[in-house]
Design an enzyme around this catalytic site. Structure first.
Site, short mmCIF file in Angstrom:
data_model
loop_
_atom_site.label_atom_id
_atom_site.label_comp_id
_atom_site.label_asym_id
_atom_site.label_seq_id
_atom_site.Cartn_x
_atom_site.Cartn_y
_atom_site.Cartn_z
N THR A 187 5.01 3.25 5.88
CA THR A 187 3.61 2.86 6.12
C THR A 187 2.94 3.90 7.01
OG1 THR A 187 2.09 1.37 7.24
CG2 THR A 187 4.34 1.23 7.97
N ARG B 131 0.43 -4.92 -4.44
CA ARG B 131 0.59 -5.87 -3.33
C ARG B 131 0.91 -7.25 -3.90
NH1 ARG B 131 -0.69 -3.79 1.54
NH2 ARG B 131 -2.29 -2.18 1.70
N THR C 276 6.28 -6.39 2.48
CA THR C 276 7.39 -6.05 1.57
C THR C 276 8.72 -6.39 2.23
OG1 THR C 276 6.08 -4.27 0.64
CG2 THR C 276 8.47 -4.10 0.36
N ASP D 241 0.83 3.06 8.99
CA ASP D 241 0.47 2.33 10.21
C ASP D 241 1.53 2.44 11.32
OD1 ASP D 241 -1.83 1.46 8.96
OD2 ASP D 241 -0.95 -0.41 8.28
N MET E 30 -7.67 4.12 9.56
CA MET E 30 -7.00 2.93 9.01
C MET E 30 -6.12 2.22 10.04
SD MET E 30 -5.94 3.44 5.07
CE MET E 30 -7.06 2.86 3.80
N GLY F 142 0.85 -1.19 0.00
CA GLY F 142 0.00 0.00 0.00
C GLY F 142 0.88 1.23 0.00
O1 F6P Z 1 -0.93 -0.89 5.27
C1 F6P Z 1 -1.43 0.37 5.05
C2 F6P Z 1 -2.93 0.35 4.93
O2 F6P Z 1 -3.34 1.63 4.53
C3 F6P Z 1 -3.68 -0.07 6.20
O3 F6P Z 1 -3.78 0.94 7.15
C4 F6P Z 1 -5.01 -0.46 5.61
O4 F6P Z 1 -5.67 -1.32 6.47
C5 F6P Z 1 -4.62 -1.12 4.32
O5 F6P Z 1 -3.37 -0.57 3.96
C6 F6P Z 1 -5.58 -0.92 3.19
O6 F6P Z 1 -5.14 -1.68 2.11
P1 F6P Z 1 -5.65 -1.52 0.60
O7 F6P Z 1 -5.10 -0.23 0.07
O8 F6P Z 1 -5.07 -2.70 -0.09
O9 F6P Z 1 -7.13 -1.49 0.65
#
Ligand code: F6P
Length: 357
Positions: free
Chosen positions: A134, A74, A114, A136, A178, A11
């Protein structure tokens, strides 16, 4: 002469371009001969040999822009050892493309998944440097990941905006932030935005306690409540389920996400008007905030310095304000979660914030 590969995987987040700029500028300012290859769309580009030559000029307009000029995708770590639809051995293909370009090293920008593949490539004998990105902030071994504070700013703005309308209408507002596995983003934006209740995956909530916290506010004459809930927040009941049973329950869940389930439960218990806001991927978009621009530049330049010194097999981390090389093998596969005993949780509780526990 150095030949360096760059890729962004998983992501996206803010400051990916700023980090790559730091690497390329740091190298080009110190080398007369340099070739930088950018692999397109994450590991896909490395597997299928999709790349382009980069110079620091490529980042001139993009230093302050979110996203990634290389694109991302991904590619789950658990599928890396499995052949693709045409039977291609992905790991072997990545190694061949690395050798074909005679790379000195590959700089990989990404999160936890990753990082695991980066470590696999290191184990396979490639020279790897991993840069922790990230929103997160859940990468073990670094105090901070780039992207986190930019996302905190956006999620905080969302909570700020909700605050004023929540107060006007005496409603309960749930803002879903998120973070499937960890609650750093919800915790920081929740505190920064003045949320009354913060629910994160690391502290399973009891719906009765959540309702109690809302009622307490109502009795104290505060007619509204703002709840910041992480995507991956989980009830105490669900936390007791086995991984398999929880997965099954989630597959059968009738709600779009945790915020909707929570809203329904609150309505059942005491019936206040409840509204939901999901800022979603806006949290990953837009320009990196100044803190992330500085952090990502430091991380990028440190990676450049390591390449000049031929130091490979590390993640570039920031620990107590200083840049640090952390052996990839020591951190790959580990998650940095919020400890319920973290002083920040105690401080938030002293402030009167409920975690629903
Ligand atoms: O890992 C980063 C993140 O934004 C998380 O906070 C979230 O849960 C996830 O990716 C969302 O993933 P995607 O963009 O694949 O929907």
């Amino acid at each position: 002469m150095k030949r360096v590969g760059l890729l962004t995987s998983g992501g996206d987040c803010q400051a990916l371009n700023a980090t790559m700029r730091g690497v390329v500028k740091g190298l080009s300012s110190n080398l007369t001969e340099l070739e930088v290859y950018g692999f397109m769309n994450g590991y896909k580009g490395l597997i299928y040999g999709d790349y382009r030559l980069l110079t620091s000029r490529d980042f001139f307009f993009f230093f302050t822009k979110g996203g990634t000029i290389l694109g991302s995708s991904r590619q789950p770590f658990k599928l890396m050892r499995e052949p693709d639809e045409k039977g291609l051995d992905k790991v072997e293909a990545m190694k061949q493309n690395y050798y074909k370009l005679r790379l000195d090293c590959l700089v990989i920008l990404g999160g936890n998944g990753t990082q695991k593949t980066a470590n696999l490539l290191r184990e396979e004998g490639l020279n790897i440097i991993h840069l922790p990105k990230t929103i997160d902030n859940d990468i073990y071994g670094t105090d901070m990941t780039f992207g986190f504070y930019s996302a905190v700013n956006i999620a905080t703005d969302a909570i700020d905006c909700i605050h004023t309308t929540a107060a006007s209408h005496n409603r309960v507002f749930i803002v879903e932030v998120m973070g499937h596995k960890v609650g750093w983003l919800t915790l920081y934006s929740g505190i920064a935005g003045g949320a009354d209740i913060i629910l994160i995956p690391e502290i399973p909530y009891d719906i009765k306690k959540v309702v109690e916290a809302i009622d307490k506010r109502t009795k104290a004459g505060k007619g509204f409540t703002v709840i910041a809930v992480a995507e991956g927040a989980i009830s105490k009941e669900d936390a007791k389920l086995s991984k398999k049973d929880f997965k099954k329950k989630m597959e059968q869940r009738q709600y779009l996400s945790v915020a909707y389930e929570l809203a329904d439960e609150i309505r059942k218990h005491n019936g206040p008007e409840v509204r939901i806001t999901v800022p979603g991927h806006t949290q990953r978009g837009g320009s990196p905030c100044p803190y992330d621009r500085v952090l990502s530049t430091r991380i990028g330049v440190t990676a450049a310095e390591m390449i000049l010194n031929e130091e490979y097999g590390y993640m570039v981390a920031i620990v107590n304000g200083k840049m640090k090389k952390v052996p990839l093998g020591e951190v790959a596969g580990k998650l940095k979660t919020v400890s319920p005993k973290d002083p920040i949780i105690k401080e938030a509780k002293l402030l009167g914030i409920s975690f629903g526990d």
